[in-house]
Motif scaffolding. Structure first.
Motif, PDB file in Angstrom:
ATOM      1  N   VAL A   1      37.301  34.920  42.394  1.00 22.39           N
ATOM      2  CA  VAL A   1      37.775  35.823  41.355  1.00 22.39           C
ATOM      3  C   VAL A   1      37.411  35.229  39.994  1.00 22.39           C
ATOM      4  O   VAL A   1      37.565  34.025  39.760  1.00 22.39           O
ATOM      5  N   TRP A   2      36.924  36.075  39.092  1.00 22.05           N
ATOM      6  CA  TRP A   2      36.538  35.656  37.756  1.00 22.05           C
ATOM      7  C   TRP A   2      37.600  36.137  36.777  1.00 22.05           C
ATOM      8  O   TRP A   2      37.782  37.333  36.580  1.00 22.05           O
ATOM      9  N   TYR A   3      38.310  35.193  36.151  1.00 20.33           N
ATOM     10  CA  TYR A   3      39.355  35.532  35.190  1.00 20.33           C
ATOM     11  C   TYR A   3      38.772  35.607  33.784  1.00 20.33           C
ATOM     12  O   TYR A   3      38.004  34.735  33.371  1.00 20.33           O
ATOM     13  N   MET A   4      39.134  36.641  33.072  1.00 18.64           N
ATOM     14  CA  MET A   4      38.637  36.865  31.727  1.00 18.64           C
ATOM     15  C   MET A   4      39.692  36.513  30.683  1.00 18.64           C
ATOM     16  O   MET A   4      40.891  36.718  30.893  1.00 18.64           O
TER      17      MET A   4
ATOM     18  N   GLU B   1      46.548  38.485  49.194  1.00 18.68           N
ATOM     19  CA  GLU B   1      47.600  38.294  48.199  1.00 18.68           C
ATOM     20  C   GLU B   1      47.118  37.473  46.995  1.00 18.68           C
ATOM     21  O   GLU B   1      47.767  37.460  45.960  1.00 18.68           O
ATOM     22  N   THR B   2      46.012  36.779  47.147  1.00 19.27           N
ATOM     23  CA  THR B   2      45.534  35.967  46.026  1.00 19.27           C
ATOM     24  C   THR B   2      44.893  36.816  44.937  1.00 19.27           C
ATOM     25  O   THR B   2      44.665  36.321  43.843  1.00 19.27           O
ATOM     26  N   PHE B   3      44.600  38.082  45.234  1.00 17.08           N
ATOM     27  CA  PHE B   3      44.003  38.942  44.218  1.00 17.08           C
ATOM     28  C   PHE B   3      45.087  39.548  43.357  1.00 17.08           C
ATOM     29  O   PHE B   3      46.226  39.751  43.771  1.00 17.08           O
ATOM     30  N   ALA B   4      44.721  39.862  42.138  1.00 18.75           N
ATOM     31  CA  ALA B   4      45.643  40.538  41.240  1.00 18.75           C
ATOM     32  C   ALA B   4      45.827  41.977  41.688  1.00 18.75           C
ATOM     33  O   ALA B   4      45.113  42.489  42.542  1.00 18.75           O
ATOM     34  N   SER B   5      46.790  42.610  41.116  1.00 21.44           N
ATOM     35  CA  SER B   5      47.068  43.997  41.450  1.00 21.44           C
ATOM     36  C   SER B   5      45.898  44.873  41.059  1.00 21.44           C
ATOM     37  O   SER B   5      45.066  44.510  40.230  1.00 21.44           O
ATOM     38  N   SER B   6      45.826  46.046  41.647  1.00 20.64           N
ATOM     39  CA  SER B   6      44.698  46.934  41.419  1.00 20.64           C
ATOM     40  C   SER B   6      44.582  47.379  39.980  1.00 20.64           C
ATOM     41  O   SER B   6      43.533  47.809  39.544  1.00 20.64           O
ATOM     42  N   THR B   7      45.636  47.265  39.231  1.00 22.35           N
ATOM     43  CA  THR B   7      45.584  47.721  37.842  1.00 22.35           C
ATOM     44  C   THR B   7      44.873  46.734  36.951  1.00 22.35           C
ATOM     45  O   THR B   7      44.481  47.063  35.847  1.00 22.35           O
ATOM     46  N   THR B   8      44.712  45.501  37.369  1.00 20.36           N
ATOM     47  CA  THR B   8      44.086  44.491  36.508  1.00 20.36           C
ATOM     48  C   THR B   8      42.820  43.912  37.101  1.00 20.36           C
ATOM     49  O   THR B   8      42.224  43.026  36.510  1.00 20.36           O
ATOM     50  N   THR B   9      42.397  44.380  38.265  1.00 20.73           N
ATOM     51  CA  THR B   9      41.205  43.845  38.927  1.00 20.73           C
ATOM     52  C   THR B   9      40.124  44.905  38.988  1.00 20.73           C
ATOM     53  O   THR B   9      40.410  46.069  39.275  1.00 20.73           O
ATOM     54  N   SER B  10      38.907  44.485  38.701  1.00 17.98           N
ATOM     55  CA  SER B  10      37.764  45.389  38.761  1.00 17.98           C
ATOM     56  C   SER B  10      36.605  44.687  39.460  1.00 17.98           C
ATOM     57  O   SER B  10      36.506  43.467  39.455  1.00 17.98           O
TER      58      SER B  10
ATOM     59  N   VAL C   1      36.658  40.805  39.029  1.00 18.81           N
ATOM     60  CA  VAL C   1      37.015  40.374  37.685  1.00 18.81           C
ATOM     61  C   VAL C   1      38.462  40.753  37.409  1.00 18.81           C
ATOM     62  O   VAL C   1      38.875  41.892  37.647  1.00 18.81           O
ATOM     63  N   VAL C   2      39.235  39.789  36.922  1.00 20.26           N
ATOM     64  CA  VAL C   2      40.620  40.035  36.526  1.00 20.26           C
ATOM     65  C   VAL C   2      40.666  39.996  35.001  1.00 20.26           C
ATOM     66  O   VAL C   2      40.310  38.981  34.387  1.00 20.26           O
TER      67      VAL C   2
ATOM     68  N   LEU D   1      35.056  42.866  24.765  1.00 24.06           N
ATOM     69  CA  LEU D   1      35.080  41.611  24.010  1.00 24.06           C
ATOM     70  C   LEU D   1      35.367  40.427  24.928  1.00 24.06           C
ATOM     71  O   LEU D   1      34.869  39.320  24.705  1.00 24.06           O
ATOM     72  N   GLN D   2      36.190  40.658  25.948  1.00 21.58           N
ATOM     73  CA  GLN D   2      36.446  39.600  26.923  1.00 21.58           C
ATOM     74  C   GLN D   2      35.153  39.206  27.649  1.00 21.58           C
ATOM     75  O   GLN D   2      34.914  38.017  27.922  1.00 21.58           O
ATOM     76  N   LEU D   3      34.340  40.191  27.955  1.00 19.73           N
ATOM     77  CA  LEU D   3      33.059  39.893  28.600  1.00 19.73           C
ATOM     78  C   LEU D   3      32.141  39.101  27.678  1.00 19.73           C
ATOM     79  O   LEU D   3      31.466  38.152  28.103  1.00 19.73           O
ATOM     80  N   LEU D   4      32.105  39.477  26.402  1.00 18.94           N
ATOM     81  CA  LEU D   4      31.266  38.754  25.450  1.00 18.94           C
ATOM     82  C   LEU D   4      31.671  37.285  25.350  1.00 18.94           C
ATOM     83  O   LEU D   4      30.820  36.389  25.283  1.00 18.94           O
TER      84      LEU D   4
END
Length: 871
Positions: free
Chosen positions: A77-80, A111-120, A135-136, A149-152
């Motif tokens: 998982v890639w955290y932004m 369970e290690t993934f974030a909820s669907s609202t914050t993961t893409s 991506v979280v 901007l988070q991606l940049l």
């Protein structure tokens, strides 16, 4: 070879060690193709080691072979937003804690993934392939609408702003731009390469993000340009016309590399070369209203709205060239309905080949004056405060310069600096295609302050430029403008990087040129009358100041050699003298004509000629066919003199016809045979060239007969050796210069002797020969007043050659100093930005630039040390 193949195939299996080579616990069935070595790791270890290596390619051993496995499938998982760490404001902070791996299941619990609202799931394009990643997003207050901007901040450029689903790494964008600049790679080809690198066997399964690459690369190019030119620091200033473009560091620019209070000097002058390129076409857009420009007029291409306004008000005169049949003039009103632009016109510095910012224009029909005028005027106004002279080198400068100032005065869109003196010239290669009258008036050899330039450097810039023209042809107007700007900016940047070596090469060449031209000039001057030299110096000064027709002193005013018809008329008028017999001239002319008819090539003989009548073997009695003793015995002295004169005319006619035939043949090979676009055209060209060759052979045979006759008639050997020489087969080769009028200009040892002289005798009555002799040895005493012209022209040209090399040496030494000053100017500008910057990143980048420009300046000073450069 076999050993190499065995090793390559052995790498397709896992290592002999079965357990994980990192933890020594799990089963080692994963290995990374990107990492060095051949280690095999277990699932937890491969995930742990690649948490910060998201673009490595991993494979899993299935028991029989390795299969590709994405890092997304492995559970990475890639955290932004927080340097790769989970956001403290996420909905379930406990979800981001490390959870023990179920070794037996061999997978990471969901369970290690974030909820669907914050993961893409994000598609990321890297230089090594296309990757899918979980991506979280950051959950901090206000960050919901700042995902781009988070991606940049993670060095990923989003393909969209609102809901980014695709991103490009900075690295792949840099790779694409450098590939486009160096390899002229199109976006389509580049992305196809990426897809094949991702899956060579099934590239169609890889997501196609070609359209996104086209859009993102434009944005990236624009941002990198503004960053490079300091507009990320000077945010209060908006870039103006040409501000996102490099220019030449070695050309004089007041306030930049020379002080504002510089002294008036011939060295401080603009020297530009202008040319058109009809390969850089542009098709008409179907929906131009959808086009969006990012940098209109900020680079090298002119601002479109002002340019179109100028074109709508300008009036182009539909006049044919009064010089040679120039394509640039005669095609000025030819248009194509499917093209928005038929080419581009550019202005560059003539000495170093740097495009001038905000001076590149599009052609709508052809190379019209209204287009070129706009380009030249913009170039003349670029960093030219106080400069009052400009050398403009243009292929058709003789025609363009006639009414240039009048067109500027009548136009609302054109302007040049006040008191600017325009000196038109023509490049050395193109000048050979002009009429003889243009040679002295527009030759760079006779322009004071030009140095040693050929005026053709822009032609070398078109060669790499033409490789991108097919790709840019169907782009939108704005996109094409940005691409052309980028390639011209890169061309100038490479000139800047290599300018130190370039100037050193010019310096060594100038030293050699001065040495090679000074000695011949001094030797010639010592052999001449000082009084005559003083008069010639006055003429030279007048020509340099006034130019125009005063420059004709550099040309020989040659009268044409007397033809056979002229000599016949002269002899006929005097054949009633006491020592002449009526009708002898006509009789001799008939004999010479019969000789020509006898010597006809086999291909010119008709098939129906009676073979029993061998006219070729029939003798024709002429005074030259008998011996000197017999001519004296029979009293044929008057006939001998008449034939000798007629033979001179015959030789003169043959040489003139030979020059014309050789020139015609060269023209056929250059303009028709090489450009033939069909078999029919090529065959016709070959037939025409063959006919020319038959004529050449005919004139050579006729000349050789005339020369042999003159030799038998008692012509002096000195005259035969210097004026009527023998024509060798090697002298009949076609040279590119034979059709140019420089046979009356500088001359060249590469050309056959009959190109460099007109033929005749050395008597006082034949003044035309005195004017076209080659340089006479200083040991020979010349009394003819006509030969003074030969000395004058040779002295003027020898001095011009030496003067140009002297100017070149002085220019190069000053250009070395201007180059160092230019580097220091940019170092000073970035030092100012560094001191004014308040953000750490801005300060770091500015100081990087300070170091770079400082190193450029130091390297140049070190290289130029000992060359006598002028600071």
């Amino acid at each position: 070879r076999d050993s190499y193949l065995h090793i390559l195939l052995d790498l397709e299996k896992p290592s002999d060690v079965l357990e994980c080579q990192s933890c020594q616990i799990g089963e080692g069935k994963f290995h990374c193709l990107t990492c060095s070595g051949d280690q095999t790791l277990c699932h937890p270890c491969i995930v742990k080691t690649h948490q910060c290596l998201p673009f490595h390619k991993v494979q899993e051993w299935t028991g029989k072979c390795f299969e590709d496995k994405s890092l997304e499938e492995l559970g990475i998982v890639w955290y932004m937003g927080h340097g790769g760490q989970p956001c403290p404001f996420s909905e379930d902070p406990q979800a981001w804690e490390d959870v023990p791996l179920d070794a037996e299941a061999g997978s990471v619990p969901m369970e290690t993934f974030a909820s669907s609202t914050t993961t893409s799931t994000l598609t990321i394009i890297h230089s090594t392939g296309v990757f899918l990643h979980n991506v979280v997003w950051c959950g901090c207050p206000g960050a919901k609408h700042q995902q781009h901007l988070q991606l940049l901040k993670a060095r990923l450029f989003p393909a969209s702003i609102t809901r980014p689903q695709t991103a490009f790494t900075f690295e792949v964008l840099d790779h694409f731009l450098i590939d486009a600049l160096e390899c002229k790679t199109s976006a389509s080809s580049f992305f196809e390469k990426i897809r094949r690198m991702t899956n060579h066997s099934f590239p169609g399964t890889v997501p196609n993000r070609y359209r996104e690459l086209m859009r993102v690369s434009r944005l990236w190019r624009d941002l990198m340009s503004r960053k490079c030119f300091g507009f990320g620091h000077d945010t209060r200033e908006k870039p103006g016309e040409g501000d996102l473009a490099w220019f030449c560091p070695s050309c004089p620019q007041p306030g930049i590399n020379i002080p504002d209070n510089w002294q008036d000097n011939w060295l401080i002058s603009q020297r530009f070369v202008v040319d058109g390129n009809f390969t850089a076409q542009h098709m008409t857009m179907k929906k131009p209203q959808l086009d969006i420009s990012l940098s209109d007029g900020l680079g090298y291409m002119v601002k479109d709205r002002e340019y179109q306004t100028h074109l709508s008000l300008a009036v182009e005169s539909k006049e044919r060239s009064s010089c040679s049949n120039h394509r640039a003039i005669n095609t000025a009103n030819i248009s194509r309905s499917n093209l928005r632009a038929t080419g581009v016109g550019a202005t560059a510095c003539a000495r170093h080949g740097c495009f001038v910012p905000h001076s590149i224009v599009d052609f709508q029909k052809g190379e019209r004056h209204m287009n070129i005028d706009y380009s030249i005027c913009n170039a003349l106004n670029y960093h030219s405060a106080g400069i009052d002279s400009s050398l403009i080198i243009y292929d058709v400068g003789c025609q363009w310069s006639i009414n240039f100032l009048q067109r500027v005065a009548e136009s609302h869109g054109l302007s040049i600096p006040e008191n600017m003196q325009i000196i038109p010239a023509v490049g050395k290669f193109h000048l050979s295609a002009h009429k003889l009258a243009c040679f002295a008036r527009y030759s760079l050899n006779f322009v004071q302050g030009a140095g040693h330039v050929d005026g053709e450097i822009l032609e070398t810039l078109w060669a790499p430029f033409n490789k991108i023209s097919p790709t840019a042809r169907s782009m939108s107007h704005a996109h094409r403008q940005e691409v052309l700007d980028d390639h011209m900016r890169d061309s100038n940047w490479k000139k800047i990087v290599g300018i130190t070596k370039t100037l050193l090469t010019k310096y060594k060449r100038a030293l050699k040129g001065v040495d090679e031209t000074k000695s011949p000039f001094d030797e010639l001057a010592r052999s001449l009358n000082p009084g005559k030299i003083l008069m010639w110096e006055i003429d030279e000064k007048k020509a340099v100041e006034e130019r125009g027709e005063y420059l004709d002193i550099y040309q020989l005013q040659i009268n044409k050699a007397p033809t056979m018809a002229e000599i016949r008329l002269k002899l006929t008028e005097s054949e009633n003298d006491d020592d002449k017999h009526p009708g002898t001239v006509s009789w001799l002319i008939t004999g010479i004509n019969l000789e020509d008819l006898q010597y006809v090539s086999d291909e010119e003989i008709s098939e129906d000629i009676d073979e029993e009548i061998l006219t070729e073997e029939m003798g024709i009695w002429m005074p030259s066919s008998s011996s000197q003793h017999n001519r004296l015995t029979l009293g044929l002295g008057p006939l001998q003199a008449e034939e000798l004169e007629l033979r001179k005319g015959q030789a003169n006619d043959c040489l003139e016809n030979l020059r014309m035939a050789l020139g015609h043949k060269a023209l056929i090979y250059r303009q028709y045979f090489r450009s033939a676009d069909s078999t029919w055209a090529g065959t016709r060209s070959k037939q025409e060239a063959r006919r020319c060759q038959l004529k050449i052979d005919k004139y050579v045979r006729s000349y050789q007969r005339a020369r042999s006759a003159m030799q038998r008639l008692g012509m002096e050997e000195a005259t035969l050796g210097s004026i009527y020489r023998e024509i060798l087969p090697t002298e009949l080769s076609i040279d590119k210069e034979v059709t140019e009028e420089n046979r009356f200009g500088q001359g060249s040892d590469r050309l056959a002797w009959f190109w460099r002289v007109n033929n005749g005798n050395e008597c006082q009555e034949d003044a035309w020969m005195d004017e076209c002799k080659n340089k006479i040895s200083s040991q020979v005493q010349v009394t003819s007043t006509h030969s003074d012209l030969v000395y004058r022209v040779n002295w003027l040209k020898a001095k011009a050659r030496w003067s140009r090399w002297q100017e070149e040496l002085s220019l190069v030494r000053h250009e070395m100093g201007w180059t160092i000053n230019w580097f220091k100017y940019h170092q000073k500008e970035w030092n100012r930005r560094w001191q004014q910057a308040t953000r750490p990143g801005h300060q770091a980048y500015a100081y990087q630039q300070v170091l770079m420009w400082g190193r450029f300046a130091q390297d140049a000073e070190k290289a130029f040390n000992g060359c006598g450069y002028v600071p």
